[in-house]
Write a protein that holds these residues in place. Sequence first.
Motif, mmCIF file in Angstrom:
data_model
loop_
_atom_site.group_PDB
_atom_site.id
_atom_site.type_symbol
_atom_site.label_atom_id
_atom_site.label_comp_id
_atom_site.label_asym_id
_atom_site.label_seq_id
_atom_site.Cartn_x
_atom_site.Cartn_y
_atom_site.Cartn_z
ATOM 1 N N SER A 178 0.826 -1.205 0.000
ATOM 2 C CA SER A 178 0.000 0.000 0.000
ATOM 3 C C SER A 178 0.863 1.258 0.000
ATOM 4 O O SER A 178 0.546 2.243 -0.670
ATOM 5 C CB SER A 178 -0.926 0.007 1.222
ATOM 6 O OG SER A 178 -1.797 -1.101 1.207
ATOM 7 N N PHE A 179 1.963 1.219 0.741
ATOM 8 C CA PHE A 179 2.873 2.360 0.788
ATOM 9 C C PHE A 179 3.527 2.583 -0.568
ATOM 10 O O PHE A 179 3.712 3.721 -1.002
ATOM 11 C CB PHE A 179 3.940 2.124 1.856
ATOM 12 C CG PHE A 179 4.979 3.225 1.935
ATOM 13 C CD1 PHE A 179 4.686 4.432 2.559
ATOM 14 C CD2 PHE A 179 6.234 3.045 1.375
ATOM 15 C CE1 PHE A 179 5.635 5.444 2.615
ATOM 16 C CE2 PHE A 179 7.190 4.057 1.435
ATOM 17 C CZ PHE A 179 6.888 5.254 2.061
ATOM 18 N N TRP A 202 -2.516 3.911 -1.049
ATOM 19 C CA TRP A 202 -3.043 3.672 0.292
ATOM 20 C C TRP A 202 -4.455 3.102 0.252
ATOM 21 O O TRP A 202 -4.897 2.443 1.202
ATOM 22 C CB TRP A 202 -3.028 4.959 1.110
ATOM 23 C CG TRP A 202 -4.027 5.983 0.629
ATOM 24 C CD1 TRP A 202 -3.818 6.992 -0.244
ATOM 25 C CD2 TRP A 202 -5.415 6.071 1.018
ATOM 26 N NE1 TRP A 202 -4.968 7.716 -0.458
ATOM 27 C CE2 TRP A 202 -5.971 7.180 0.314
ATOM 28 C CE3 TRP A 202 -6.228 5.349 1.876
ATOM 29 C CZ2 TRP A 202 -7.298 7.560 0.453
ATOM 30 C CZ3 TRP A 202 -7.557 5.716 2.011
ATOM 31 C CH2 TRP A 202 -8.076 6.815 1.308
#
Length: 297
Positions: A112-113, A117
């Motif tokens: 996600s980073f 996100w």
Amino acid sequence: MFAVLFGVSRANFLTLTLVCVLLAATAGWQMVAMSTWQNYLLVTLIALSAHISVNAFNEYFDFKSGLDFLTQRTPFSGGSGTLVNHPEASSIALKLAIISLCVVIFAGLYLSFQQNWQLLLIGIPGVLIIYAYTQHLNKNALACLLAPGFGFGLLMTLGAFWVFAGGLTAGAWVLAMIISLLVSNLLLLNQFPDVEADRQVGRNHLPIVIGRRRSAMVFTALLLASYGLLIIAVVMQLLPWQTLLGLLSLPLLLKLLPGIFKYADQPTELSPFLGINVILCHVYPLLLCAGLAWAAV
């Protein structure tokens, strides 16, 4: 040790996860573009870890509740029986479940980073389902029916596509819905032999609530809906016409559905049909993969 890990992870059933990731990868290739090999490896790791974790939690909690000692196991239902034969290994099952869940969490956060996100909108519900499925969701018939399909389809398959393609398409949603219907049906039919045992430990899934024969009607409706969804998606040009290769799995229904209705109330006779259903849940998505690959070349 290896035999215990193999058993509580139900490693022989992890192929379903690989099929889901392959479908997402093939769809991403056909609809958008190829992703990086690092993304493929990371998504596969997360997906397999999620499947292993939910299996290991299921093995652990079913052993602790006593369900494993009541269930009449088949090759496709009732758990692996590993902890019944190796009760001293229950802590290993719990550790495997927790470690696998940690892999899902930290690898998912990294992904996600790196990408977006908003992937957490898929990751967080996935983590909650992994832990809650055996202990909580199995006590509600609707949640028990929908959660497996939601996890494998709308979370795993759709999430994998999102990573591979960098976004979502209507076709990807359709493929995820097809997987959702197939996997919810897979777990639904696997509950048929376990009705009496599950009732004793407080479970409340659909075959307990409405009976096996009515559940067979629900099974049929969901299965036919998966094929109807494919046809509608092709007509609406959400999926390429080549994905109609998925219809080649229909002959399995000619064997599966009559057997389910004939033996719905004779669970000891259902084992061959549970096996056919497992085959269907692999063959149908693989045929979709073949159709997508055909359309991409």
